[in-house]
Every structure is written in structure tokens, then in C-alpha cells.
Design a protein around this motif. Structure first.
Motif, PDB file in Angstrom:
ATOM      1  N   ALA A   7      41.106 -12.481  13.918  1.00 51.00           N
ATOM      2  CA  ALA A   7      39.980 -11.569  13.716  1.00 51.00           C
ATOM      3  C   ALA A   7      40.071 -10.387  14.670  1.00 51.00           C
ATOM      4  O   ALA A   7      39.772  -9.240  14.301  1.00 51.00           O
ATOM      5  CB  ALA A   7      38.666 -12.317  13.918  1.00 51.00           C
TER       6      ALA A   7
ATOM      7  N   PRO B 158      36.747  -6.480  18.839  1.00 49.87           N
ATOM      8  CA  PRO B 158      37.994  -5.872  18.365  1.00 49.87           C
ATOM      9  C   PRO B 158      38.526  -4.845  19.344  1.00 49.87           C
ATOM     10  O   PRO B 158      37.769  -4.229  20.101  1.00 49.87           O
ATOM     11  CB  PRO B 158      37.585  -5.219  17.031  1.00 49.87           C
ATOM     12  CG  PRO B 158      36.119  -5.010  17.143  1.00 49.87           C
ATOM     13  CD  PRO B 158      35.599  -6.142  17.989  1.00 49.87           C
TER      14      PRO B 158
ATOM     15  N   ARG C 123      44.466  -1.060  17.458  1.00 46.15           N
ATOM     16  CA  ARG C 123      45.597  -1.741  16.843  1.00 46.15           C
ATOM     17  C   ARG C 123      46.915  -1.053  17.177  1.00 46.15           C
ATOM     18  O   ARG C 123      47.834  -1.046  16.371  1.00 46.15           O
ATOM     19  CB  ARG C 123      45.396  -1.779  15.326  1.00 46.15           C
ATOM     20  CG  ARG C 123      44.238  -2.634  14.897  1.00 46.15           C
ATOM     21  CD  ARG C 123      44.010  -2.558  13.400  1.00 46.15           C
ATOM     22  NE  ARG C 123      45.217  -2.860  12.661  1.00 46.15           N
ATOM     23  CZ  ARG C 123      45.286  -2.820  11.328  1.00 46.15           C
ATOM     24  NH1 ARG C 123      44.241  -2.486  10.617  1.00 46.15           N
ATOM     25  NH2 ARG C 123      46.420  -3.104  10.705  1.00 46.15           N
TER      26      ARG C 123
ATOM     27  N   TRP D  56      42.685  -8.892  15.965  1.00 49.21           N
ATOM     28  CA  TRP D  56      43.709  -7.910  15.634  1.00 49.21           C
ATOM     29  C   TRP D  56      43.897  -7.711  14.125  1.00 49.21           C
ATOM     30  O   TRP D  56      44.895  -7.149  13.695  1.00 49.21           O
ATOM     31  CB  TRP D  56      45.031  -8.311  16.289  1.00 49.21           C
ATOM     32  CG  TRP D  56      45.070  -7.939  17.741  1.00 49.21           C
ATOM     33  CD1 TRP D  56      45.173  -6.669  18.250  1.00 49.21           C
ATOM     34  CD2 TRP D  56      44.988  -8.814  18.865  1.00 49.21           C
ATOM     35  NE1 TRP D  56      45.164  -6.715  19.617  1.00 49.21           N
ATOM     36  CE2 TRP D  56      45.050  -8.008  20.034  1.00 49.21           C
ATOM     37  CE3 TRP D  56      44.865 -10.194  19.011  1.00 49.21           C
ATOM     38  CZ2 TRP D  56      44.993  -8.551  21.315  1.00 49.21           C
ATOM     39  CZ3 TRP D  56      44.806 -10.726  20.288  1.00 49.21           C
ATOM     40  CH2 TRP D  56      44.875  -9.917  21.421  1.00 49.21           C
ATOM     41  N   ASP D  57      42.936  -8.170  13.346  1.00 47.20           N
ATOM     42  CA  ASP D  57      43.016  -8.017  11.889  1.00 47.20           C
ATOM     43  C   ASP D  57      44.370  -8.508  11.372  1.00 47.20           C
ATOM     44  O   ASP D  57      45.062  -7.837  10.613  1.00 47.20           O
ATOM     45  CB  ASP D  57      42.786  -6.551  11.494  1.00 47.20           C
ATOM     46  CG  ASP D  57      42.590  -6.393   9.990  1.00 47.20           C
ATOM     47  OD1 ASP D  57      42.203  -7.384   9.333  1.00 47.20           O
ATOM     48  OD2 ASP D  57      42.822  -5.280   9.473  1.00 47.20           O
TER      49      ASP D  57
ATOM     50  N   ASP E 206      35.531 -12.835   9.710  1.00 47.74           N
ATOM     51  CA  ASP E 206      36.105 -11.573   9.238  1.00 47.74           C
ATOM     52  C   ASP E 206      37.627 -11.574   9.213  1.00 47.74           C
ATOM     53  O   ASP E 206      38.259 -10.521   9.355  1.00 47.74           O
ATOM     54  CB  ASP E 206      35.607 -10.394  10.089  1.00 47.74           C
ATOM     55  CG  ASP E 206      34.094 -10.205   9.984  1.00 47.74           C
ATOM     56  OD1 ASP E 206      33.552 -10.422   8.883  1.00 47.74           O
ATOM     57  OD2 ASP E 206      33.474  -9.861  11.011  1.00 47.74           O
ATOM     58  N   VAL E 207      38.228 -12.751   9.052  1.00 47.67           N
ATOM     59  CA  VAL E 207      39.672 -12.828   8.799  1.00 47.67           C
ATOM     60  C   VAL E 207      39.875 -12.758   7.296  1.00 47.67           C
ATOM     61  O   VAL E 207      39.472 -13.654   6.555  1.00 47.67           O
ATOM     62  CB  VAL E 207      40.277 -14.132   9.360  1.00 47.67           C
ATOM     63  CG1 VAL E 207      41.764 -14.220   9.014  1.00 47.67           C
ATOM     64  CG2 VAL E 207      40.086 -14.185  10.866  1.00 47.67           C
ATOM     65  N   ARG E 208      40.503 -11.688   6.848  1.00 44.92           N
ATOM     66  CA  ARG E 208      40.577 -11.429   5.412  1.00 44.92           C
ATOM     67  C   ARG E 208      41.698 -12.179   4.716  1.00 44.92           C
ATOM     68  O   ARG E 208      41.622 -12.443   3.513  1.00 44.92           O
ATOM     69  CB  ARG E 208      40.746  -9.927   5.175  1.00 44.92           C
ATOM     70  CG  ARG E 208      39.540  -9.110   5.597  1.00 44.92           C
ATOM     71  CD  ARG E 208      39.768  -7.638   5.404  1.00 44.92           C
ATOM     72  NE  ARG E 208      40.773  -7.112   6.326  1.00 44.92           N
ATOM     73  CZ  ARG E 208      41.218  -5.857   6.307  1.00 44.92           C
ATOM     74  NH1 ARG E 208      40.766  -5.019   5.408  1.00 44.92           N
ATOM     75  NH2 ARG E 208      42.109  -5.445   7.186  1.00 44.92           N
TER      76      ARG E 208
END
Length: 282
Positions: A38, A6, A9, A40-41, A93-95
């Protein structure tokens, strides 16, 4: 599973679109889209493109759902497929991940979905070589969203450590640089191949890509070249090889002439021959 460390941001794409060509196994665009989301959320949308719809040109695959598209949609647009894609995304971890099925051709699908996405991930070999320019190229020029184009048979991890930028002073090139800022800020080495003649129209402000990048915290290694459009693609691909680049950034240039799409030489050359991901923007 592709994984990328990561990064802050401060600048990031918030909505990623992946044009998926296979669900078993998952196609490269799905895996790459998940890796970018993932990192960059970001929110991710997976859109399945059936092989039959990928053959449609811009005129054939309009914005209205086709009968063919409606018939095909039921084959993949199921709760099971949506759940499988969401599970795949959560494993990295991609929400937030959505699942859609295209009902029109590539150009129409990209044009519609591109309006609400910051980046589209596309497999170059989602169309046959004979349809590269009039199907996929047409879609890239029409959608106005930045497109990350994966080379054929791409199954490597995404890395954005060494990036080459091609800039000829055009609006397309400027848009591509702007779209690539999240990648450029995360890179360890950025090479700017500047082919602008600086012979600008006095009515428009001067754009200096080197100064612009410095203002955004990116210190590129500039290379100033003078070459025809036909040679520009060769120069960019050579520089990619020289530094073993992970990503090439450039504008996508084309213009309509009657029903024929005429591409700039560099755009055509890179689309046909690049062996690394290319971020293009029209």
C-alpha cells in the motif's frame, strides 16, 4: 489494519511477496506485506506455506512440486481464499493482489518466486528454532531476493522512521543497502555502522557506503567500528536498542561446506535474536 503514510515513488519496490502461514487469522507476513504494498502502490503476491512444507530442508523441498505439496494445495488454493486475500488487500488500498499456494519447501519457493519479486516478507517463527538456520537461513541465502524478516509473534505496525545499517564492505552488505533505499529515503534517522577495514583488493573499485547514501539523498549518522564477525551482530543489536530502531539492514553471509551451511557470526546472531524487522540480502 496496519497503515503507513504514502511516500514519493521515486524509488520503490514494485512487486512484494508475502509468505503467509495462516489465513484465519491472517498471519503477520500477510498484514506486513499489504502495508508495504500500500505504501508504494506495489503489486502483492500472497503465498501460503503449509506447516508440513515448512519443515522441509533445501534438499528435501526441491523445485519440483512434491506429492505432499500437491495434496496440500487443494486445501487452501480456492477461489474463496483468493477472494478473501484480495478483499483484505483492497481494504488497505492495494489494487493488485495475487494468491498462490506453495507446493515445495521454503527455499525452493523463495528461489522461484523471488525471481519476479523485489522483496519477500517472511516470519522468522514460520520454522521452529531448531530449523532457523538450516531451513529458513538456507532459503534466505539461496533466493537472492531481499528478505524482510519479521521477529516472532510480530503484531505491531510497521514503522521505518529509525533505521540501522550494518556494512562490512561485502557484496552482500552493498546489495542490502541498495535494496533498502526506498526504506532509507523515507526514514527520519539512519545510523550507518561501518565495519569495513578499507583494506580492499586493488582490483575492485572502492565502495564508501556513506558517500553512496549521500548520493541517494540519505544522510546517515556514521559509526566506525572494528570488530570480529562474532562481535558484529552484538554491536548491531546494541545500536538498534540505543536508538530504538524500527528496522535493521544488513547483508546475509554464508558459505557451503559439504552439506553444512556455515553462517557468518553476525548473520547468525541477528537471525536468532533480533526483536525488530530485519532486511537481509545475500
Amino acid at each position: 489494519m496496519t497503515s503507513i503514510e504514502p511516500t514519493p515513488r521515486t524509488t520503490r519496490p514494485g512487486d512484494i511477496l508475502a509468505l503467509v502461514t495462516s489465513t484465519d487469522p491472517w498471519s503477520p507476513a500477510a498484514i506486513a506485506g499489504i502495508a508495504i504494498a500500500a505504501r508504494w502502490d506495489a503489486h502483492l503476491t500472497g503465498c501460503f506455506m503449509d506447516p508440513a512444507l515448512r519443515k522441509l530442508t533445501g534438499s528435501e523441498g526441491g523445485s519440483e512440486p512434491s506429492v505432499l505439496g500437491l495434496l496440500l494445495a487443494s486445501q487452501v488454493e480456492s477461489a474463496d481464499e483468493h477472494a478473501a486475500f484480495a478483499t483484505l488487500a483492497r481494504q488497505s488500498d492495494v489494487r493488485n493482489a495475487d494468491w498462490l499456494v506453495a507446493r515445495a519447501g521454503i527455499a525452493a519457493t523463495l528461489r522461484w518466486l523471488g525471481a519476479r519479486h523485489d522483496l519477500a516478507v517472511i516470519e522468522r517463527d514460520m520454522v521452529p528454532a531448531s530449523g532457523l538456520l538450516d531451513i529458513l537461513g538456507e532459503a534466505i541465502l539461496a533466493c537472492r531476493v531481499p528478505c524482510l524478516i519479521l521477529p516472532p509473534q510480530w503484531h505491531r505496525d510497521l514503522r521505518f522512521e529509525r533505521i540501522v545499517i550494518g556494512c562490512n564492505g561485502s557484496l552482500e552488505a552493498i546489495r542490502a543497502i541498495h535494496a533498502a533505499l526506498p526504506f532509507l529515503k523515507a526514514a527520519r534517522q539512519v545510523t550507518l555502522v561501518d565495519g569495513d577495514t578499507r583494506d580492499e583488493d586493488a582490483a575492485r573499485p572502492r565502495f564508501d557506503p556513506f558517500v553512496h547514501l549521500l548520493r541517494h539523498g540519505v544522510t546517515p549518522r556514521p559509526k566506525y567500528v572494528r570488530a570480529s564477525s562474532a562481535m558484529a551482530g552484538e554491536i548491531l543489536l546494541k545500536e538498534v536498542g540505543n536508538i530504538d530502531a524500527d528496522l535493521l539492514v544488513m547483508g546475509a553471509y554464508g558459505r557451503s561446506r559439504l552439506r553444512e551451511r556455515v553462517f557468518g557470526g553476525a548473520t547468525r546472531r541477528v537471525l536468532e535474536e533480533a526483536t525488530i524487522p530485519v532486511l537481509m540480502q545475500h
